[in-house]
Scaffold this motif. Structure first.
Motif: not given
Length: 265
Positions: A121-150
């Motif tokens: 993917f990185e070879a065909n769309w430069g920078g896409i891996v970093l985008q996906a990693v950041i987006a993954t961390i954001v989704v996991v972090g937001v979901t965990l925060a919402l779950f922890a807060s009830g």
């Protein structure tokens, strides 16, 4: 007052020992206060903290595998097959007694697969891996925060809808793959790229829905871990929690890679 239950009547712990009990209580209380609290190792019970440690170890192994897969991308095909087999083996094992070795083996093999396909993917769309990693961390972090807060919890109705959506998505994915492999659809993404809804590629519309499904899958994972702790499950079941989170996060990351690639096109 001594209890009338014969099962306890002979035990000193349930006798009226005012003076002696007071002395023992004072001494023991100080010892209990100064001694460290029991942890997961002492009790051999599943805890949230211990499960977090096991999850962190699993992702560390996955990261090492990803580096190997990035350096030797040809390994991603056999790794994908072995990873699928290990996934089913772990699912079967986790019903009885999770295996730390199998969980870590899955993490390493899936890491190789992730590394190889990420390089593509990185070879065909430069920078896409970093985008996906950041987006993954954001989704996991937001979901965990919402779950922890009830603010978000798993429910029977939502889970039913989730599994129906999963079946529908699986059927769509199989049909789409068949169309691509047979050449019936010449678009590299199949229906995801060739079909549009109000000018938006179908893959993006479905992708957003799948990301929501991944987030709810994380909620189910967190809820299962919480229930395991409440039920005082054996400590080894923390590996089952780590495995569940890994599967969901990998699914989420791959889906985000695909979304960003389609959007670049």
């Amino acid at each position: 007052m001594a209890t009338s239950n014969p099962a306890f009547s002979q035990s000193p712990a349930f006798q009226n020992q005012s003076a002696g009990a007071a002395t023992l209580s004072a001494e023991n209380l100080q010892q209990m206060y100064e001694s460290p609290s029991a942890n997961a190792v002492d009790t051999d019970r599943m805890t949230v903290e211990d499960t977090i440690v096991k999850t962190a170890i699993s992702f560390a192994v996955l990261l090492v595998g990803a580096v190997i897969g990035w350096m030797v991308p040809v390994l991603w095909i056999p790794a994908s097959i072995v990873g699928l087999v290990l996934a089913f083996v772990n699912i079967f094992k986790n019903r009885k007694k999770p295996s730390p070795a199998l969980t870590l083996a899955y993490a390493g093999v899936q890491g190789i697969f992730i590394g190889g396909i990420s390089l593509f993917f990185e070879a065909n769309w430069g920078g896409i891996v970093l985008q996906a990693v950041i987006a993954t961390i954001v989704v996991v972090g937001v979901t965990l925060a919402l779950f922890a807060s009830g603010k978000i919890r798993a429910s029977a109705k939502a889970t039913k809808v989730f599994f129906i959506a999963m079946i529908g998505y699986a059927l769509f994915s199989i049909i789409n793959l068949v169309l691509i492999w047979t050449g019936a659809n010449s678009d590299p993404w199949g229906l995801n790229g060739s079909v549009e809804i109000f000018g938006i590629p179908l893959g993006l519309v479905i992708g957003v829905l799948v990301v929501i499904m991944c987030a709810y899958s994380l909620v189910l994972d967190f809820d299962a871990i919480q229930q395991g702790v409440k039920n005082r499950a054996p400590r080894v079941f923390g590996w089952a929690g780590a495995f569940g989170i890994m599967v969901t996060v990998i699914w989420l990351y791959l889906e985000l890679l695909r979304i960003f690639a389609i959007s670049r096109n």
